[in-house]
Design an enzyme around this catalytic site. Structure first.
Site, PDB file in Angstrom:
ATOM      1  N   GLY A  11      17.388  45.938  43.067  1.00 31.76           N
ATOM      2  CA  GLY A  11      17.302  45.793  44.522  1.00 31.76           C
ATOM      3  C   GLY A  11      17.443  44.376  45.043  1.00 31.76           C
ATOM      4  N   TYR A 138      31.511  48.151  29.684  1.00 23.84           N
ATOM      5  CA  TYR A 138      30.888  48.477  30.987  1.00 23.84           C
ATOM      6  C   TYR A 138      31.368  49.853  31.461  1.00 23.84           C
ATOM      7  CZ  TYR A 138      30.296  47.798  36.125  1.00 23.84           C
ATOM      8  OH  TYR A 138      29.980  47.910  37.463  1.00 23.84           O
ATOM      9  N   PRO A 165      31.732  52.716  43.998  1.00 21.16           N
ATOM     10  CA  PRO A 165      32.260  51.705  44.922  1.00 21.16           C
ATOM     11  C   PRO A 165      33.474  50.976  44.348  1.00 21.16           C
ATOM     12  CG  PRO A 165      29.918  51.335  44.424  1.00 21.16           C
ATOM     13  CD  PRO A 165      30.446  52.291  43.414  1.00 21.16           C
TER      14      PRO A 165
HETATM   15  P1  NAP Z   1      23.860  41.896  40.823  1.00 21.02           P
HETATM   16  O1  NAP Z   1      23.948  41.189  42.127  1.00 21.02           O
HETATM   17  O2  NAP Z   1      24.183  41.184  39.558  1.00 21.02           O
HETATM   18  O3  NAP Z   1      22.375  42.517  40.695  1.00 21.02           O
HETATM   19  C1  NAP Z   1      22.018  43.142  39.507  1.00 21.02           C
HETATM   20  C2  NAP Z   1      20.600  43.625  39.680  1.00 21.02           C
HETATM   21  O4  NAP Z   1      20.201  44.286  38.481  1.00 21.02           O
HETATM   22  C3  NAP Z   1      19.625  42.488  39.937  1.00 21.02           C
HETATM   23  O5  NAP Z   1      18.640  42.873  40.877  1.00 21.02           O
HETATM   24  C4  NAP Z   1      19.020  42.278  38.561  1.00 21.02           C
HETATM   25  O6  NAP Z   1      17.695  41.739  38.605  1.00 21.02           O
HETATM   26  C5  NAP Z   1      18.975  43.699  38.039  1.00 21.02           C
HETATM   27  N1  NAP Z   1      18.885  43.731  36.586  1.00 21.02           N
HETATM   28  C6  NAP Z   1      19.742  43.201  35.683  1.00 21.02           C
HETATM   29  N2  NAP Z   1      19.297  43.420  34.444  1.00 21.02           N
HETATM   30  C7  NAP Z   1      18.107  44.091  34.555  1.00 21.02           C
HETATM   31  C8  NAP Z   1      17.152  44.583  33.634  1.00 21.02           C
HETATM   32  N3  NAP Z   1      17.313  44.438  32.316  1.00 21.02           N
HETATM   33  N4  NAP Z   1      16.060  45.213  34.118  1.00 21.02           N
HETATM   34  C9  NAP Z   1      15.872  45.362  35.452  1.00 21.02           C
HETATM   35  N5  NAP Z   1      16.743  44.925  36.381  1.00 21.02           N
HETATM   36  C10 NAP Z   1      17.848  44.290  35.929  1.00 21.02           C
HETATM   37  O7  NAP Z   1      24.771  43.200  40.826  1.00 21.02           O
HETATM   38  P2  NAP Z   1      25.409  44.032  42.044  1.00 21.02           P
HETATM   39  O8  NAP Z   1      26.781  43.500  42.289  1.00 21.02           O
HETATM   40  O9  NAP Z   1      24.411  44.134  43.158  1.00 21.02           O
HETATM   41  O10 NAP Z   1      25.578  45.472  41.349  1.00 21.02           O
HETATM   42  C11 NAP Z   1      24.676  46.502  41.639  1.00 21.02           C
HETATM   43  C12 NAP Z   1      25.309  47.780  41.140  1.00 21.02           C
HETATM   44  O11 NAP Z   1      26.592  47.963  41.766  1.00 21.02           O
HETATM   45  C13 NAP Z   1      25.582  47.761  39.630  1.00 21.02           C
HETATM   46  O12 NAP Z   1      25.244  49.023  39.077  1.00 21.02           O
HETATM   47  C14 NAP Z   1      27.084  47.516  39.532  1.00 21.02           C
HETATM   48  O13 NAP Z   1      27.627  48.085  38.350  1.00 21.02           O
HETATM   49  C15 NAP Z   1      27.573  48.209  40.768  1.00 21.02           C
HETATM   50  N6  NAP Z   1      28.888  47.745  41.262  1.00 21.02           N
HETATM   51  C16 NAP Z   1      29.062  46.436  41.624  1.00 21.02           C
HETATM   52  C17 NAP Z   1      30.327  46.028  42.093  1.00 21.02           C
HETATM   53  C18 NAP Z   1      30.602  44.597  42.519  1.00 21.02           C
HETATM   54  O14 NAP Z   1      31.764  44.285  42.820  1.00 21.02           O
HETATM   55  N7  NAP Z   1      29.594  43.745  42.590  1.00 21.02           N
HETATM   56  C19 NAP Z   1      31.375  46.951  42.193  1.00 21.02           C
HETATM   57  C20 NAP Z   1      31.139  48.272  41.832  1.00 21.02           C
HETATM   58  C21 NAP Z   1      29.886  48.659  41.367  1.00 21.02           C
HETATM   59  P3  NAP Z   1      17.508  40.120  38.591  1.00 21.02           P
HETATM   60  O15 NAP Z   1      17.990  39.674  39.932  1.00 21.02           O
HETATM   61  O16 NAP Z   1      16.044  39.921  38.370  1.00 21.02           O
HETATM   62  O17 NAP Z   1      18.363  39.610  37.456  1.00 21.02           O
HETATM   63  O1  GFB Z   2      36.368  40.534  40.608  1.00 18.66           O
HETATM   64  P1  GFB Z   2      37.137  40.296  39.357  1.00 18.66           P
HETATM   65  O2  GFB Z   2      36.662  39.217  38.431  1.00 18.66           O
HETATM   66  O3  GFB Z   2      37.167  41.599  38.481  1.00 18.66           O
HETATM   67  O4  GFB Z   2      38.662  39.998  39.788  1.00 18.66           O
HETATM   68  P2  GFB Z   2      38.139  42.862  38.495  1.00 18.66           P
HETATM   69  C1  GFB Z   2      39.548  39.516  38.798  1.00 18.66           C
HETATM   70  C2  GFB Z   2      40.917  39.252  39.425  1.00 18.66           C
HETATM   71  O5  GFB Z   2      40.829  38.141  40.350  1.00 18.66           O
HETATM   72  C3  GFB Z   2      41.888  38.829  38.342  1.00 18.66           C
HETATM   73  C4  GFB Z   2      41.594  37.035  39.827  1.00 18.66           C
HETATM   74  O6  GFB Z   2      43.183  39.176  38.733  1.00 18.66           O
HETATM   75  C5  GFB Z   2      41.709  37.319  38.333  1.00 18.66           C
HETATM   76  O7  GFB Z   2      42.842  36.649  37.789  1.00 18.66           O
HETATM   77  N1  GFB Z   2      40.887  35.782  40.146  1.00 18.66           N
HETATM   78  C6  GFB Z   2      41.436  34.729  40.769  1.00 18.66           C
HETATM   79  C7  GFB Z   2      39.604  35.516  39.869  1.00 18.66           C
HETATM   80  N2  GFB Z   2      40.529  33.733  40.896  1.00 18.66           N
HETATM   81  C8  GFB Z   2      39.370  34.215  40.340  1.00 18.66           C
HETATM   82  C9  GFB Z   2      38.061  33.666  40.203  1.00 18.66           C
HETATM   83  O8  GFB Z   2      37.777  32.518  40.590  1.00 18.66           O
HETATM   84  N3  GFB Z   2      37.117  34.461  39.624  1.00 18.66           N
HETATM   85  C10 GFB Z   2      37.407  35.728  39.184  1.00 18.66           C
HETATM   86  N4  GFB Z   2      36.415  36.467  38.640  1.00 18.66           N
HETATM   87  N5  GFB Z   2      38.647  36.277  39.279  1.00 18.66           N
HETATM   88  C11 GFB Z   2      35.950  43.907  37.567  1.00 18.66           C
HETATM   89  C12 GFB Z   2      35.454  44.595  36.319  1.00 18.66           C
HETATM   90  O9  GFB Z   2      37.361  43.842  37.517  1.00 18.66           O
HETATM   91  O10 GFB Z   2      35.610  44.635  38.732  1.00 18.66           O
HETATM   92  C13 GFB Z   2      33.975  44.752  36.372  1.00 18.66           C
HETATM   93  O11 GFB Z   2      35.824  43.832  35.178  1.00 18.66           O
HETATM   94  C14 GFB Z   2      33.478  45.231  37.712  1.00 18.66           C
HETATM   95  O12 GFB Z   2      33.596  45.644  35.341  1.00 18.66           O
HETATM   96  C15 GFB Z   2      34.208  44.646  38.902  1.00 18.66           C
HETATM   97  O13 GFB Z   2      33.530  46.625  37.790  1.00 18.66           O
HETATM   98  C16 GFB Z   2      33.907  45.398  40.178  1.00 18.66           C
HETATM   99  O14 GFB Z   2      38.196  43.457  39.851  1.00 18.66           O
HETATM  100  O15 GFB Z   2      39.406  42.498  37.827  1.00 18.66           O
END
Ligand code: NAP
Ligand code: GFB
Length: 314
Positions: A11, A138, A165
């Protein structure tokens, strides 16, 4: 309505904070929301997870906690992404069943779909082939959430479901350049380029395509899924717009009003070229839902980062 105790694992992260912000305009009587971090319980430990459920006795769970990262974080740690996320997911669903939790909403991602696929991807295609090699750890851990949800429904009649998402960004993101996602990584980099008078470096060719959803929009949709969505099958929560990495990088550049040099480091990986997901199922349920325009959401995220520079996660 009966009192609800809603536990939000993970959260304190990007998505959790998006829910908290979205809640400000749609709180309901009889709902107690508890936003957890890893300090409340290490969910990779079965005993800590059990103690958490004993303490709060939740009626509902939104399960966001996970080891999360961008392309480059996944590429170097597929084993840890698989085993730690598997532990968290199995612990949460096992305790939810044992403690008679009425509903669990877990979180998957559009990046876990089969790499070789037709487009647009929809919810029925989840298990139709291996995921992209960059994040198979993952991806398989996340896909097992769907397998567990269906098996808990069949054997224990549990109401566990999941959301899918697309890429998420917004305030409270992980802005770490090495391990974070593209939008927060580029926001971090453009602000540093502005401070130091150095080039704004974009990794890869900039040609891959992505859909992005603002964390506050996702928060609104997750609250709706918790309250109204009745299926066990997952639902994709993706915006309509697909943009290239180059497009989004230039939106970030403009939002930061950066005037300096832009460089593409094409030796860095591009990852998946595209993962175009259909939001038709969501549109059937919520035809009126309005996504925040991408440029607006990016501007708000850049502003948030600059205003919270000292405390932002990097
Ligand atoms: P985030 O900002 O990295 O937050 C991760 C959260 O999980 C934090 O609150 C963290 O707690 C907690 N956590 C990590 N390890 C834990 C453990 N061992 N026990 C209890 N809590 C733990 O991630 P987010 O981007 O909000 O992602 C949330 C969900 O959305 C995930 O399931 C992710 O796969 C999904 N999601 C994210 C994206 C994206 O682009 N970000 C896209 C699609 C789906 P601490 O803060 O204490 O470390
Ligand atoms: O968000 P991102 O790291 O993950 O985006 P994905 C990667 C793309 O952005 C690649 C370009 O095409 C990178 O070459 N890129 C350009 C960068 N500049 C940057 C930078 O500064 N940082 C990063 N990170 N990328 C992830 C999955 O795929 O999507 C995870 O691997 C997760 O599992 C996440 O689900 C939502 O979108 O490629």
């Amino acid at each position: 309505m009966e009192k609800r105790v809603i536990l939000v694992t993970g959260g304190t992260g990007l998505v959790g904070k998006g829910i908290e912000t979205a809640l400000e305009s749609c709180k309901e009587e009889g709902e107690e929301w508890i936003f957890l971090s890893s300090k409340d319980a290490d969910l990779s430990s079965e005993s800590s997870t059990m103690a958490l459920f004993e303490k709060y006795k939740p009626t509902h769970v939104i399960h966001l906690a996970a080891i999360v990262g961008g392309l480059f974080a996944n590429m170097k740690a597929n084993c840890d992404f698989f085993r730690l996320n598997m532990k968290m997911n199995t612990n949460i669903l096992e305790m939810a069943q044992k403690f008679n939790v009425k509903k669990v909403v877990s979180c998957m991602s559009t990046c876990i779909f089969p790499d070789k696929t037709t487009y647009p991807i929809d919810e029925t295609m989840l298990h139709n082939g291996p995921p992209h090699s960059s994040n198979y750890g993952y991806s398989y851990a996340k896909r097992m959430i769907d397998v567990l949800n269906r098996s808990y429904k069949e054997q224990y009649n549990c109401d566990f479901t999941s959301i899918i998402p697309c890429n998420v960004f917004g305030p409270h993101d992980n802005f770490n350049i090495q391990n974070g996602h593209v939008v927060p990584g580029l926001i971090n980099k453009v602000v540093e380029a502005q401070k130091n008078g150095t080039p704004f470096e974009i990794w890869g060719t900039g040609s891959p395509l992505r859909q992005f959803i603002y964390s506050i929009d996702l928060g609104k949709l997750i609250i709706w899924v918790l309250r109204e969505y009745k299926e066990v099958d997952p639902i994709i929560l993706a915006s309509d717009q697909e943009v290239s990495i180059k497009d989004v990088a230039f939106m970030i550049k403009d939002a930061a009003e950066f005037q300096g040099e832009v460089k593409f480091l094409t030796d860095k990986a591009d990852g998946q070229f595209k993962k175009t997901a259909s939001n038709d199922k969501l549109k059937c349920y919520l035809p009126q839902f309005q996504f925040t325009p991408l440029e607006t959401a990016i501007k708000e995220s850049v502003t948030w980062y600059k205003e919270n520079y000292a405390t932002a996660r990097r």
